[in-house]
Write a protein that holds these residues in place. Structure first.
Motif, PDB file in Angstrom:
ATOM      1  N   GLY A 131       0.822  -1.208   0.000  1.00 12.95           N
ATOM      2  CA  GLY A 131       0.000   0.000   0.000  1.00 12.95           C
ATOM      3  C   GLY A 131       0.853   1.254   0.000  1.00 12.95           C
ATOM      4  O   GLY A 131       0.557   2.225  -0.716  1.00 12.95           O
ATOM      5  N   PHE A 132       1.917   1.236   0.788  1.00 15.81           N
ATOM      6  CA  PHE A 132       2.832   2.374   0.820  1.00 15.81           C
ATOM      7  C   PHE A 132       3.482   2.583  -0.538  1.00 15.81           C
ATOM      8  O   PHE A 132       3.516   3.703  -1.068  1.00 15.81           O
ATOM      9  CB  PHE A 132       3.904   2.176   1.896  1.00 15.81           C
ATOM     10  CG  PHE A 132       4.968   3.227   1.851  1.00 15.81           C
ATOM     11  CD1 PHE A 132       4.754   4.480   2.398  1.00 15.81           C
ATOM     12  CD2 PHE A 132       6.187   2.982   1.228  1.00 15.81           C
ATOM     13  CE1 PHE A 132       5.723   5.474   2.332  1.00 15.81           C
ATOM     14  CE2 PHE A 132       7.164   3.958   1.155  1.00 15.81           C
ATOM     15  CZ  PHE A 132       6.931   5.210   1.706  1.00 15.81           C
ATOM     16  N   LEU A 133       4.017   1.511  -1.115  1.00 14.40           N
ATOM     17  CA  LEU A 133       4.705   1.627  -2.408  1.00 14.40           C
ATOM     18  C   LEU A 133       3.757   2.099  -3.497  1.00 14.40           C
ATOM     19  O   LEU A 133       4.136   2.910  -4.345  1.00 14.40           O
ATOM     20  CB  LEU A 133       5.351   0.295  -2.785  1.00 14.40           C
ATOM     21  CG  LEU A 133       6.494  -0.166  -1.873  1.00 14.40           C
ATOM     22  CD1 LEU A 133       6.909  -1.590  -2.216  1.00 14.40           C
ATOM     23  CD2 LEU A 133       7.672   0.781  -1.932  1.00 14.40           C
ATOM     24  N   LYS A 134       2.524   1.633  -3.464  1.00 10.63           N
ATOM     25  CA  LYS A 134       1.536   2.063  -4.455  1.00 10.63           C
ATOM     26  C   LYS A 134       1.197   3.546  -4.269  1.00 10.63           C
ATOM     27  O   LYS A 134       1.139   4.312  -5.229  1.00 10.63           O
ATOM     28  CB  LYS A 134       0.271   1.212  -4.339  1.00 10.63           C
ATOM     29  CG  LYS A 134      -0.789   1.575  -5.347  1.00 10.63           C
ATOM     30  CD  LYS A 134      -2.011   0.691  -5.183  1.00 10.63           C
ATOM     31  CE  LYS A 134      -3.090   1.109  -6.175  1.00 10.63           C
ATOM     32  NZ  LYS A 134      -4.329   0.390  -5.958  1.00 10.63           N
ATOM     33  N   ALA A 135       0.988   3.961  -3.031  1.00  9.10           N
ATOM     34  CA  ALA A 135       0.597   5.343  -2.753  1.00  9.10           C
ATOM     35  C   ALA A 135       1.733   6.325  -3.045  1.00  9.10           C
ATOM     36  O   ALA A 135       1.485   7.440  -3.504  1.00  9.10           O
ATOM     37  CB  ALA A 135       0.155   5.482  -1.295  1.00  9.10           C
ATOM     38  N   ARG A 136       2.957   5.920  -2.792  1.00 16.78           N
ATOM     39  CA  ARG A 136       4.080   6.854  -2.897  1.00 16.78           C
ATOM     40  C   ARG A 136       4.872   6.732  -4.186  1.00 16.78           C
ATOM     41  O   ARG A 136       5.729   7.572  -4.466  1.00 16.78           O
ATOM     42  CB  ARG A 136       5.002   6.686  -1.692  1.00 16.78           C
ATOM     43  CG  ARG A 136       4.357   7.123  -0.400  1.00 16.78           C
ATOM     44  CD  ARG A 136       3.879   8.551  -0.509  1.00 16.78           C
ATOM     45  NE  ARG A 136       3.399   9.022   0.772  1.00 16.78           N
ATOM     46  CZ  ARG A 136       3.351  10.281   1.112  1.00 16.78           C
ATOM     47  NH1 ARG A 136       3.721  11.218   0.264  1.00 16.78           N
ATOM     48  NH2 ARG A 136       2.895  10.632   2.283  1.00 16.78           N
ATOM     49  N   GLY A 137       4.640   5.698  -4.951  1.00 15.94           N
ATOM     50  CA  GLY A 137       5.277   5.595  -6.259  1.00 15.94           C
ATOM     51  C   GLY A 137       6.763   5.340  -6.217  1.00 15.94           C
ATOM     52  O   GLY A 137       7.297   4.799  -5.254  1.00 15.94           O
ATOM     53  N   GLU A 138       7.412   5.788  -7.267  1.00 20.10           N
ATOM     54  CA  GLU A 138       8.809   5.459  -7.517  1.00 20.10           C
ATOM     55  C   GLU A 138       9.759   5.834  -6.381  1.00 20.10           C
ATOM     56  O   GLU A 138      10.670   5.090  -6.056  1.00 20.10           O
ATOM     57  CB  GLU A 138       9.249   6.154  -8.803  1.00 20.10           C
ATOM     58  CG  GLU A 138      10.515   5.600  -9.381  1.00 20.10           C
ATOM     59  CD  GLU A 138      10.793   6.184 -10.744  1.00 20.10           C
ATOM     60  OE1 GLU A 138      11.882   6.747 -10.915  1.00 20.10           O
ATOM     61  OE2 GLU A 138       9.911   6.071 -11.626  1.00 20.10           O
ATOM     62  N   THR A 142      12.815   4.659  -1.407  1.00 25.71           N
ATOM     63  CA  THR A 142      13.938   5.423  -0.867  1.00 25.71           C
ATOM     64  C   THR A 142      13.558   6.099   0.443  1.00 25.71           C
ATOM     65  O   THR A 142      14.331   6.096   1.405  1.00 25.71           O
ATOM     66  CB  THR A 142      14.428   6.468  -1.894  1.00 25.71           C
ATOM     67  OG1 THR A 142      14.853   5.771  -3.064  1.00 25.71           O
ATOM     68  CG2 THR A 142      15.569   7.296  -1.347  1.00 25.71           C
ATOM     69  N   VAL A 143      12.372   6.671   0.505  1.00 26.16           N
ATOM     70  CA  VAL A 143      11.925   7.335   1.730  1.00 26.16           C
ATOM     71  C   VAL A 143      11.753   6.315   2.853  1.00 26.16           C
ATOM     72  O   VAL A 143      12.163   6.553   3.996  1.00 26.16           O
ATOM     73  CB  VAL A 143      10.629   8.131   1.479  1.00 26.16           C
ATOM     74  CG1 VAL A 143      10.029   8.638   2.779  1.00 26.16           C
ATOM     75  CG2 VAL A 143      10.914   9.283   0.527  1.00 26.16           C
TER      76      VAL A 143
END
Length: 181
Positions: A131-138, A142-143
């Motif tokens: 969910g995090f990776l989808k919401a925050r993208g590329e 890194t974050v």
């Protein structure tokens, strides 16, 4: 990064046998504390621990058992960091850092539900990560990587503050464990 490369990097960085009196981990060989191979049935002298045994311990206990191999399928940088943190502080601590970071980055559960910080990777941790990776993208990985590294660095400093004998190791921990290797 593949597990073999991660394992080789840790072994190369840690070196063979070390027994520093101030090190709370006691005698280590290839970066593995004595209790770990003993728990796996190794009965020889720590200084004689075969590298092949260390590689298998790293693969089984620090990569496969906590599920970092599954995280690597979607977030290889995170998996590599969790592996390294797990070697340094224990895999459950590494997973706890991931879970805490995911909760702090969920935007009060708007992007995905917060999860229990149970220090175990299960379906809810995977769902939060995805969910995090989808919401925050590329740039999300890194974050998230920076957040887990910040938690690790904070723990290193707190340890040195609580136990002055550990200050001897703080510089090396921060130089060799936090950030790009």
């Amino acid at each position: 990064m593949e597990a073999d490369a991660l394992i080789d990097a840790v072994i190369d960085r840690e070196g063979q046998y070390v027994n520093r009196p101030a090190d709370c981990g006691g005698a280590t060989c290839w970066g593995i504390t004595e209790a770990v191979p003993r728990g796996q049935g190794y009965h020889g002298a720590m200084r004689d621990l075969p590298r092949t045994t260390a590689v298998e311990i790293y693969r089984q206990i620090y990569w496969l058992r906590p599920g970092f191999d599954k995280i690597a399928l979607r977030a290889p940088q995170i998996a590599a960091e969790l592996f390294d943190t797990g070697v340094n502080m224990g895999t459950s601590t590494a997973v706890g850092f991931l879970q805490r970071a995911l909760n702090a980055l969920s935007r009060t559960a708007r992007d995905y539900p917060d999860i229990a910080v149970d220090r175990d990777i299960g379906p809810r941790t995977f769902a939060a990560l995805y969910g995090f990776l989808k919401a925050r993208g590329e740039g999300g990985e890194t974050v998230l990587l920076r957040a887990t590294e910040a938690l690790q660095g904070g723990r290193c400093i707190a340890l040195a503050e609580r136990r002055p004998s550990q200050e001897a190791f703080l510089y090396g921990w921060l130089a060799n464990r936090i950030g790009p290797q």
